[in-house]
Design an enzyme around this catalytic site. Structure first.
Site, PDB file in Angstrom:
ATOM      1  N   SER A 175       0.877  -1.173   0.000  1.00  0.00           N
ATOM      2  CA  SER A 175       0.000   0.000   0.000  1.00  0.00           C
ATOM      3  C   SER A 175       0.908   1.214   0.000  1.00  0.00           C
ATOM      4  CB  SER A 175      -0.859  -0.004   1.275  1.00  0.00           C
ATOM      5  OG  SER A 175      -1.425   1.260   1.514  1.00  0.00           O
TER       6      SER A 175
ATOM      7  N   TYR B 230      -1.846  -1.527  10.395  1.00  0.00           N
ATOM      8  CA  TYR B 230      -1.832  -1.580   8.921  1.00  0.00           C
ATOM      9  C   TYR B 230      -0.529  -0.995   8.384  1.00  0.00           C
ATOM     10  CZ  TYR B 230      -3.881  -1.166   4.191  1.00  0.00           C
ATOM     11  OH  TYR B 230      -4.165  -1.294   2.837  1.00  0.00           O
TER      12      TYR B 230
HETATM   13  P1  NAD Z   1     -11.303  -6.292  -0.116  1.00  0.00           P
HETATM   14  O1  NAD Z   1     -11.894  -6.234   1.256  1.00  0.00           O
HETATM   15  O2  NAD Z   1     -12.137  -5.962  -1.309  1.00  0.00           O
HETATM   16  O3  NAD Z   1     -10.649  -7.721  -0.380  1.00  0.00           O
HETATM   17  C1  NAD Z   1      -9.916  -8.389   0.589  1.00  0.00           C
HETATM   18  C2  NAD Z   1      -9.837  -9.837   0.208  1.00  0.00           C
HETATM   19  O4  NAD Z   1      -9.112 -10.519   1.240  1.00  0.00           O
HETATM   20  C3  NAD Z   1     -11.193 -10.515   0.106  1.00  0.00           C
HETATM   21  O5  NAD Z   1     -11.159 -11.491  -0.916  1.00  0.00           O
HETATM   22  C4  NAD Z   1     -11.346 -11.178   1.472  1.00  0.00           C
HETATM   23  O6  NAD Z   1     -12.228 -12.277   1.475  1.00  0.00           O
HETATM   24  C5  NAD Z   1      -9.914 -11.586   1.701  1.00  0.00           C
HETATM   25  N1  NAD Z   1      -9.600 -11.854   3.086  1.00  0.00           N
HETATM   26  C6  NAD Z   1      -9.773 -11.067   4.193  1.00  0.00           C
HETATM   27  N2  NAD Z   1      -9.363 -11.700   5.288  1.00  0.00           N
HETATM   28  C7  NAD Z   1      -8.905 -12.914   4.892  1.00  0.00           C
HETATM   29  C8  NAD Z   1      -8.356 -14.026   5.566  1.00  0.00           C
HETATM   30  N3  NAD Z   1      -8.191 -14.046   6.891  1.00  0.00           N
HETATM   31  N4  NAD Z   1      -8.014 -15.112   4.838  1.00  0.00           N
HETATM   32  C9  NAD Z   1      -8.206 -15.148   3.493  1.00  0.00           C
HETATM   33  N5  NAD Z   1      -8.713 -14.114   2.806  1.00  0.00           N
HETATM   34  C10 NAD Z   1      -9.066 -13.023   3.502  1.00  0.00           C
HETATM   35  O7  NAD Z   1     -10.030  -5.340  -0.018  1.00  0.00           O
HETATM   36  P2  NAD Z   1      -9.048  -4.724  -1.113  1.00  0.00           P
HETATM   37  O8  NAD Z   1      -9.174  -3.250  -0.990  1.00  0.00           O
HETATM   38  O9  NAD Z   1      -9.214  -5.363  -2.432  1.00  0.00           O
HETATM   39  O10 NAD Z   1      -7.657  -5.114  -0.458  1.00  0.00           O
HETATM   40  C11 NAD Z   1      -6.774  -6.048  -1.039  1.00  0.00           C
HETATM   41  C12 NAD Z   1      -5.360  -5.686  -0.644  1.00  0.00           C
HETATM   42  O11 NAD Z   1      -5.039  -4.396  -1.155  1.00  0.00           O
HETATM   43  C13 NAD Z   1      -5.149  -5.602   0.884  1.00  0.00           C
HETATM   44  O12 NAD Z   1      -3.883  -6.150   1.212  1.00  0.00           O
HETATM   45  C14 NAD Z   1      -5.165  -4.111   1.137  1.00  0.00           C
HETATM   46  O13 NAD Z   1      -4.433  -3.758   2.271  1.00  0.00           O
HETATM   47  C15 NAD Z   1      -4.510  -3.594  -0.126  1.00  0.00           C
HETATM   48  N6  NAD Z   1      -4.770  -2.193  -0.416  1.00  0.00           N
HETATM   49  C16 NAD Z   1      -6.037  -1.728  -0.589  1.00  0.00           C
HETATM   50  C17 NAD Z   1      -6.224  -0.374  -0.867  1.00  0.00           C
HETATM   51  C18 NAD Z   1      -7.581   0.215  -1.103  1.00  0.00           C
HETATM   52  O14 NAD Z   1      -7.676   1.451  -1.177  1.00  0.00           O
HETATM   53  N7  NAD Z   1      -8.624  -0.551  -1.250  1.00  0.00           N
HETATM   54  C19 NAD Z   1      -5.132   0.477  -0.945  1.00  0.00           C
HETATM   55  C20 NAD Z   1      -3.863  -0.041  -0.743  1.00  0.00           C
HETATM   56  C21 NAD Z   1      -3.695  -1.380  -0.491  1.00  0.00           C
END
Ligand code: NAD
Length: 260
Positions: free
Chosen positions: A142, A155
């Site tokens: 991130s 985080y």
């Molecule tokens: P999201 O909530 O849409 O997806 C998260 C995914 O992780 C889902 O498929 C969920 O089922 C899975 N998950 C959660 N806990 C789990 C566990 N214990 N075991 C297995 N699977 C699990 O979120 P996202 O925004 O797509 O995030 C994905 C990645 O991107 C994360 O690592 C997040 O930190 C990172 N990220 C997101 C953003 C943002 O703005 N959305 C920005 C930077 C980084």
């Protein structure tokens, strides 16, 4: 471009992980999906792209379940060529109020899971290509792997940690065909961020649109969300031959957030 390769994407039933799985499948990679919630929809969507797809429901906070998932992937497809460590959760609170249980969960899911999946994926990647090694490890960090924000201690610590893990993985495999890089998105409108928009709207008694504008305005100069499709395209680049010597970078796609 990726026909004959297998990609395992953790947390790929939703958001960024599903976007990256889709982009890799569009390049011909067979896909192992993981994550919670609706699993039939994502599996059908990936299968419709003409590749093989399998699903494993490992809870990424549990090392034994990660081990079972890696064995399952090897049994299904022979080997994991591309590992995308993407599963992640968020929790927002000041340090003095941060629940210890939430701290442990964020560190386990956002950081330790990547260590476990990587240590289990590496031996087969190192044996690939007649022992010269081939593999791609992408860690979805991130912009919080590069800079901090208040109330996100676990985080930010986990994401800085995964950027460090990325560098070490890249260095330990630098004379092989295995690369490891981190992707550092700014805001992406996924369920993880929608929860933060909803909390802001409720706290300020403002509309969803105003909360979204405020959220972007605080951090992201472009005032635009990055999309899962854009992140998928970046993942494809890292997996392409052009990415052969890109090793240990943390590449932000953040609308200028970390440039400030
Ligand atoms: P999201 O909530 O849409 O997806 C998260 C995914 O992780 C889902 O498929 C969920 O089922 C899975 N998950 C959660 N806990 C789990 C566990 N214990 N075991 C297995 N699977 C699990 O979120 P996202 O925004 O797509 O995030 C994905 C990645 O991107 C994360 O690592 C997040 O930190 C990172 N990220 C997101 C953003 C943002 O703005 N959305 C920005 C930077 C980084």
């Amino acid at each position: 471009m990726l026909k004959g390769k297998t990609a395992l994407v953790t947390g790929s039933t939703s958001g960024i992980g599903l976007g990256i799985a889709r982009a890799l499948a569009q390049q011909g990679a067979d896909i192992v999906l993981n994550g919670f919630g609706d699993t039939d929809g994502p599996q059908a969507e990936i299968a419709a792209l003409g590749v093989k797809v399998a699903y494993h429901g490992a809870d990424m906070s549990q090392p034994a379940e990660i081990e079972a998932m890696m064995k399952f992937a090897a049994m299904q497809f022979g080997r994991v060529d591309i590992l995308v460590n993407n599963a992640g959760i968020q929790h927002v609170a000041k340090i003095e109020n941060f629940s210890v249980e939430r701290w442990d969960a964020v560190i386990a899911i956002n950081l330790s899971s990547a260590f476990h999946a990587t240590r289990l994926a590496l031996p087969a990647m190192q044996a690939a290509d007649g022992g010269k090694g081939w593999g791609r490890i992408l860690n979805v960090a991130s912009v919080h792997g590069l800079v901090g924000s208040a109330e996100k201690s676990a985080y930010v610590a986990a994401k800085h940690g995964i950027v460090g893990l990325t560098k070490v993985t890249a260095l330990e495999n630098a004379i092989t065909g295995i690369t490891c890089n981190a992707i550092c998105p700014g805001w992406v409108l996924t369920p993880l961020v929608q929860k933060q928009v909803d909390a802001k709207a409720a706290a300020g008694n403002i509309s969803n649109e105003e909360a979204t504008r405020q959220l972007l305005g605080e951090k992201e100069p472009s005032m635009q969300f990055t999309t899962p499709e854009e992140l998928g395209a970046l993942a494809v680049f890292f997996c392409s031959p052009a990415g052969n010597n890109v090793r240990g970078v943390a590449w932000n796609m953040d609308g200028g957030w970390a440039a400030q």
